[in-house]
Design an enzyme around this catalytic site. Structure first.
Site, PDB file in Angstrom:
ATOM      1  N   CYS A   1     -40.612  95.741  53.602  1.00 21.33           N
ATOM      2  CA  CYS A   1     -40.951  96.737  52.594  1.00 21.33           C
ATOM      3  C   CYS A   1     -42.445  97.043  52.588  1.00 21.33           C
ATOM      4  O   CYS A   1     -42.859  98.150  52.229  1.00 21.33           O
ATOM      5  CB  CYS A   1     -40.496  96.310  51.204  1.00 21.33           C
ATOM      6  SG  CYS A   1     -41.102  94.689  50.712  1.00 21.33           S
TER       7      CYS A   1
ATOM      8  N   HIS B   1     -42.250  92.480  46.141  1.00 23.30           N
ATOM      9  CA  HIS B   1     -41.590  93.616  46.755  1.00 23.30           C
ATOM     10  C   HIS B   1     -42.493  94.836  46.641  1.00 23.30           C
ATOM     11  O   HIS B   1     -43.090  95.081  45.605  1.00 23.30           O
ATOM     12  CB  HIS B   1     -40.265  93.871  46.041  1.00 23.30           C
ATOM     13  CG  HIS B   1     -39.455  94.947  46.688  1.00 23.30           C
ATOM     14  ND1 HIS B   1     -39.096  94.917  48.017  1.00 23.30           N
ATOM     15  CD2 HIS B   1     -38.960  96.104  46.200  1.00 23.30           C
ATOM     16  CE1 HIS B   1     -38.406  96.004  48.301  1.00 23.30           C
ATOM     17  NE2 HIS B   1     -38.304  96.738  47.227  1.00 23.30           N
TER      18      HIS B   1
END
Lengths: 113, 648
Positions: free
Chosen positions: B255, B570
């Site tokens: 990510c 994240h």
């Protein structure tokens, strides 16, 4: 001249005498030029020089003027060529002529007849 | 002489019309193989010659000078002159053989009408031959759609030995990336090009798409007139998702990469560059090229396909390059990378934890990678400030650092290029009092540009005092880049500290950098005096300080935010497109409200100059004018300036 003496050898065996009246020297030289590829080179050189000195543009303008005067649909390529050619020949600068002649002379001297 | 067919009043002669109706363009296409281009770019017809007689001659009289024409039907060469035209006799003898081509000039000639005639399809063939294309797609002037069905298999035996092998491109997508360029850019990056040399022979076999020879010759992409496919209108209709919006699959803690890639994909100048085919894959010398990967990615993102895309090539290359490079800033990074590579190879699944890389590091390495692979002439190694490669043209700015001696006031100035600005979040209690709290971007910028007293252990050598002195250092922006990237330093990897700073940072949608420019900062330092320096440029006044100049105004277009802890967080990207915000969470794209974006924990902020932003309200003509001033540049002469100040 060397060339004149050798004229006889230029004719292919079996060719009839009638052909002697044609400008065989010219033919011969032309043939030699083409064979060796020199003609193409000379043509390219000439084209280059004529563009450089503005001859091409001048002639183009002449063609346009001629076409406009006659009317677009009244001119064929033949007529145009016939009309423009003398002008074109006259307009070639002397130095271009001289250079080309020099090149041809050099070539002929270098070639075995 | 009649004018060319482009003029509305040109009417082809009956013989040409007749010929076209019988033979259409087959004869022309067959001729394409025979057209040779002689210097200086003049098309001519090459004839089959034999050794004894290299020169083309009239079939009837063997004449080799003057104008020679080759019959289009039977290839007989005839001479032509106004007095005796064997070409004309040939045409008269054999009806249907009226048309010929001038050997020297590659022009169509009608032997009966005794004049040159013109045809769009014929001209197309000649132009193709002149530009070195091996395959011509007959222009739509005669009603044949470019590249489509007609004629591709339909070459009949006319001059079979000279038959031009026609190539159909509409479905000619070759395997792999065949040299890029040409054709339909929208179509998933696999557009065929003439470099693919996909030749279909009469028995339907295709030649292998990429051969080294064609790649080196780089004849350029084939021109194919573009017709919209059935999918294209759907992509553009109102209410459709914005162009270029496409999810990126997470390939195992990627990510960090996905979020930065999303930002890059929507950086307006980069987008224009890659979609505009400015990186020529076909001409690319390197086998491993990040520029080519970016090109593929842009094509994929803007293809109209909305299914998630896997930037596997990019990741693979990136990891490989990072892994093989030894210029890591710290030992830890090396370990990170090794484990990352390891896990990527072995476990494609999403692993939390230390495999995560820093998005900012990725951004820097991506920029460096594209710079390194940029097509050669623009590179100026070692001098990023002057490098003209696309990433530097877009991101590179100049930061100015002024170190002022506290004893004599002499200032030493240094300009360093940068591709982003890293902002500290931490502030001491004292700073919080004086400066705007660092919980806003502007506050961080204030801190960034504030004069900082260097500690006594950081004394610098003052040239005018000729001794080490305590100094005050101040940063400012000497030259603004086209795209300004802010990096909020949330992660601390020092020996004593290994943590993340979660402080929320408020950021504006529109940003004016005028007060952080070197000219403004310097002016402040001198108490806003109007100082005029002879010769080397001036400081002060409103002329070029950029306070209201458009070049210092920026619009936000992308935000990369990090959520979670240092070890298992994240990354998500937010993109501003068409006045709306879109959250790009790997493969999932959702539209979100502005408040969501404002509340997010920003890690990287991407601003673009207002004149280039899609979101700004400037009208198009204004945009074009401002496009010229991509970076704000200032001239400041300093030494004599200081002399004035000191004397005062």
């Amino acid at each position: 001249m060397e060339l004149e003496c050798r004229r006889a050898s230029l004719h292919r065996p079996g060719e009839d005498l009638h052909k002697r009246d044609e400008p065989s020297l010219q033919e011969a030289i032309n043939l030699k030029l083409v064979e060796s590829g020199e003609k193409e080179k000379l043509k390219d050189l000439l084209r280059e020089r004529l563009i450089e000195c503005g001859w091409k543009d001048e002639l183009k303008a002449q063609c346009r003027a001629f076409t406009r005067k006659r009317g677009r649909s009244n001119v064929t390529i033949d007529e145009l060529v016939r009309a423009i050619t003398p002008k074109g020949r006259a307009l070639v600068p002397d130095d271009v002529k001289a250079e080309l002649l020099q090149r041809i002379r050099t070539f002929l001297l270098s070639v075995q007849f | 002489m009649v004018t060319k067919s482009s003029s509305p009043c040109y009417r082809p002669c009956e013989h040409l019309v007749d010929y076209k109706s019988k033979h259409s363009t087959r004869g022309f296409r067959a001729l394409q193989r025979c057209i040779v281009v002689l210097p200086p770019g003049r098309p001519s017809v090459r004839t089959l010659s034999c050794d004894e007689d290299p020169v083309p001659r009239c079939a009837s009289c063997a004449k080799s000078h003057g104008r020679l024409y080759a019959c289009l039907i039977c290839s007989t060469i005839s001479c032509y002159s106004s007095s005796s035209s064997h070409a004309r006799s040939h045409a008269l003898e054999l009806p249907g053989h009226e048309l010929a081509i001038d050997l020297d000039r590659a022009e169509l000639f009608c032997c009966i009408c005794n004049d040159q005639v013109y045809d769009a399809d014929f001209d197309w063939v000649v132009v193709c031959a002149q530009s070195g294309k091996k395959h011509s797609v007959v222009s739509s002037g005669s009603g044949n759609a470019g590249g489509g069905g007609d004629g591709c298999g339909g070459d009949s035996g006319n001059g079979a030995s000279l038959l031009a092998k026609h190539t159909s491109f509409s479905n000619g997508r070759t395997s792999g990336n065949a040299g890029g360029g040409g054709g339909d850019r929208i179509d998933g990056g696999k557009s065929a090009s003439s470099l693919a040399k996909c030749t279909s022979f009469s028995n339907g076999r295709t030649a292998p798409p990429l051969n080294v020879y064609s790649r080196k010759r780089n004849r350029g992409a084939e021109y194919k007139p573009w017709e919209p496919s059935s999918k294209d209108p759907l992509v553009l209709e109102r209410g459709a998702a914005p162009l270029g919006l496409r999810g990126l699959t997470n390939m195992g803690s990627t990510c960090f990469m996905n979020s930065v890639l999303q930002a890059l994909l929507h950086t307006p100048p980069l987008r224009s560059y890659f979609l505009g085919h400015c990186h020529n894959k076909a001409a690319c010398q390197s086998k491993v090229c990040l520029g080519c990967d970016m090109d593929d990615m842009f094509a994929a993102a803007f293809s109209g396909d909305r299914t998630p895309y896997s930037p596997a090539q990019f990741l693979y290359r990136r990891v490989k390059e990072l892994f093989s490079s030894f210029s890591f800033p710290s030992h830890e990074k090396y370990l990170f990378l090794f484990s990352f590579l390891n896990s990527w190879w072995q476990h494609a699944a999403n692993l939390a934890g230390y495999e995560q890389q820093d998005a900012h590091d990725f951004f820097i390495s991506a920029v460096e990678g594209i710079h390194a692979n940029s097509q050669q002439p623009e590179l100026r190694k070692g001098n990023d400030a002057e490098c003209r490669c696309i990433v530097h043209r877009v991101f590179s700015g100049l930061l100015r650092s002024d170190v002022t001696c506290t004893a004599c006031g002499f200032t030493s100035t240094k300009n360093d290029p940068c591709v982003d600005i890293s902002l500290d979040l931490e502030s001491t209690a004292l700073e919080k009092q004086i400066y705007a709290s660092s919980s806003t971007l502007l506050g961080c910028l204030d801190r960034f540009t504030r004069p900082e007293r260097l500690g006594s252990n950081e004394r610098f050598f003052c040239e005018s005092c000729q001794s080490r002195q305590e100094a005050v250092k101040q940063m400012s922006v000497r030259k603004l880049p086209v795209v300004l990237c802010f990096h909020v330093k949330r992660f601390e990897h020092s020996a004593k500290n290994y943590r993340k700073v979660d402080t929320y940072v408020q950021f504006p949608l529109s940003l004016n950098m005028a007060c952080y420019l070197s000219s403004s900062i310097a002016r402040l330092r001198h108490g806003n005096r109007l100082i005029f320096v002879e010769g080397k440029g001036e400081l002060g006044g409103d002329n070029d300080s950029g306070s209201t100049s458009p070049s210092s105004e920026f619009e936000l277009f992308a935000v990369v935010s990090h959520s979670g802890k240092l070890d298992g967080g994240h990354y998500v990207a937010y993109l501003r497109l068409g006045g709306e915000w879109y959250k790009c969470d790997d493969a999932w794209i959702t539209r979100v409200g502005e408040s969501v974006v404002r509340a997010t924990q920003a890690y990287m902020l991407y601003y673009v100059q207002r004149s280039l932003s899609d979101e700004s309200s400037t009208t198009i003509p204004e945009r074009f004018n401002q496009h010229q001033t991509l970076v704000l540049d200032e001239k400041i002469g300093y030494t004599s300036l200081l002399a004035d100040a000191v004397q005062a």
